[in-house]
Design a protein around this motif. Structure first.
Motif, short mmCIF file in Angstrom:
data_model
loop_
_atom_site.label_atom_id
_atom_site.label_comp_id
_atom_site.label_asym_id
_atom_site.label_seq_id
_atom_site.Cartn_x
_atom_site.Cartn_y
_atom_site.Cartn_z
N VAL A 1 0.86 -1.18 0.00
CA VAL A 1 0.00 0.00 0.00
C VAL A 1 0.90 1.23 0.00
N SER A 2 0.30 2.39 -0.29
CA SER A 2 1.08 3.62 -0.25
C SER A 2 1.48 3.94 1.18
N LEU A 3 2.48 4.78 1.32
CA LEU A 3 2.91 5.15 2.66
C LEU A 3 1.80 5.92 3.38
N LEU A 4 1.07 6.76 2.65
CA LEU A 4 -0.03 7.51 3.27
C LEU A 4 -1.12 6.56 3.77
N ALA A 5 -1.46 5.54 2.97
CA ALA A 5 -2.47 4.57 3.41
C ALA A 5 -2.00 3.82 4.65
N ALA A 6 -0.70 3.51 4.70
CA ALA A 6 -0.15 2.81 5.88
C ALA A 6 -0.21 3.71 7.11
N VAL A 7 0.08 5.00 6.94
CA VAL A 7 0.01 5.95 8.06
C VAL A 7 -1.39 6.01 8.62
N ILE A 8 -2.38 6.16 7.74
CA ILE A 8 -3.77 6.29 8.16
C ILE A 8 -4.22 5.06 8.92
N ARG A 9 -3.95 3.88 8.36
CA ARG A 9 -4.41 2.64 8.97
C ARG A 9 -3.70 2.38 10.30
N TYR A 10 -2.39 2.65 10.35
CA TYR A 10 -1.67 2.41 11.60
C TYR A 10 -2.15 3.37 12.69
N CYS A 11 -2.41 4.60 12.32
CA CYS A 11 -2.92 5.58 13.28
C CYS A 11 -4.26 5.13 13.84
N GLN A 12 -5.09 4.51 13.00
CA GLN A 12 -6.41 4.04 13.45
C GLN A 12 -6.29 2.90 14.45
N THR A 13 -5.28 2.07 14.33
CA THR A 13 -5.24 0.81 15.07
C THR A 13 -4.22 0.76 16.20
N CYS A 14 -3.22 1.64 16.21
CA CYS A 14 -2.16 1.52 17.20
C CYS A 14 -2.64 1.96 18.57
N THR A 15 -1.96 1.51 19.61
CA THR A 15 -2.37 1.80 20.99
C THR A 15 -1.59 2.95 21.60
N GLN A 16 -0.66 3.53 20.86
CA GLN A 16 0.09 4.66 21.37
C GLN A 16 -0.53 5.96 20.86
N GLU A 17 -0.14 7.08 21.49
CA GLU A 17 -0.63 8.38 21.05
C GLU A 17 0.06 8.74 19.73
N LEU A 18 -0.73 8.93 18.69
CA LEU A 18 -0.16 9.21 17.37
C LEU A 18 -1.03 10.19 16.61
N MET A 19 -0.38 11.12 15.95
CA MET A 19 -1.06 12.09 15.09
C MET A 19 -0.21 12.31 13.86
N PHE A 20 -0.85 12.65 12.75
CA PHE A 20 -0.09 13.02 11.57
C PHE A 20 -0.73 14.23 10.92
N VAL A 21 0.11 15.03 10.27
CA VAL A 21 -0.34 16.24 9.57
C VAL A 21 0.20 16.19 8.15
N VAL A 22 -0.69 16.42 7.18
CA VAL A 22 -0.30 16.44 5.77
C VAL A 22 -0.29 17.90 5.31
#
Length: 218
Positions: A107-128
């Motif tokens: 998958v694209s890196l952006l798709a991986a970022v979105i999905r990992y952010c949805q599922t991970c248990t740590q505090e995570l945010m991303f800005v495009v």
């Protein structure tokens, strides 16, 4: 685009936008259109004429609930939770973990970022961002709901790693950089995380001209 015509459904994929079936982008686009078919409300809406066929853009930042549902379906299909949750090729979180997920799940890196952010248990945010302008952002439920020092369609905070990239020369940093929470936010004083150091790491997409900033706590 998913089209219902003469009692049949057809998926049209725009190859001029890089949607070859053997590319990461093409795999996600096809999965997105399959979502419109398998989600009952979408399929029935097209059959009944309540929904008009429309082109789908899977670059993120779309606020249309129908498109968000299709993106989420595609992410779940291509990156199933159990396989993603137990993915441990790179244990410590950083951009390298996202790159490994992108490569492993095709998958694209952006798709991986979105999905990992949805599922991970740590505090995570991303800005495009693009051209020193915030395009959109997302954060998971673990990340504090602090007020931002930016607005969507406004300028990046100047002391952030991404902000310095656009405003200073020779400021393209790809490594994990230590920042203060108040570089990006107005932290609540009574929140214990306000005194913790944060990490920011950027991915620079030369082809599409955007920057992804990953934000997480040390």
């Amino acid at each position: 685009m998913l089209v219902y015509d003469d009692n049949e459904f057809h998926i049209h994929i725009n190859q001029d936008r890089g949607n070859d079936l053997h590319t990461n982008r093409g795999r996600f686009s096809l999965s997105h259109e399959l979502a419109h078919y398998y989600i009952n409300e979408h399929r029935i809406g097209l059959q009944s004429g309540l929904l008009e066929p429309h082109a789908s853009f899977t670059d993120g930042g779309n606020n249309d609930p129908i498109e968000l549902e299709a993106d989420y379906f595609a992410g779940c299909l291509l990156m199933p939770f159990k396989k993603l949750y137990y993915f441990d090729t790179v244990k410590k979180f950083s951009l390298e973990k996202i790159k490994a997920i992108s490569e492993s799940f095709k998958v694209s890196l952006l798709a991986a970022v979105i999905r990992y952010c949805q599922t991970c248990t740590q505090e995570l945010m991303f800005v495009v961002s693009r051209n020193n302008t915030v395009e959109w952002y997302d954060r998971n439920d673990h990340f504090p709901k602090w007020p931002f020092r930016f607005k969507v369609k406004g300028s990046l905070p100047p002391t952030t790693v991404a902000g310095e990239f656009f405003t200073k020369t020779d400021a393209k940093f790809t490594t994990v950089e230590e920042i203060e929470p108040n570089d990006w936010f107005y932290p609540f004083p009574n929140d214990h995380r306000a005194n913790r150091k944060m990490n920011e790491q950027c991915f620079y997409s030369d082809g599409f001209g955007y920057v992804i900033s990953l934000l997480w706590f040390r």
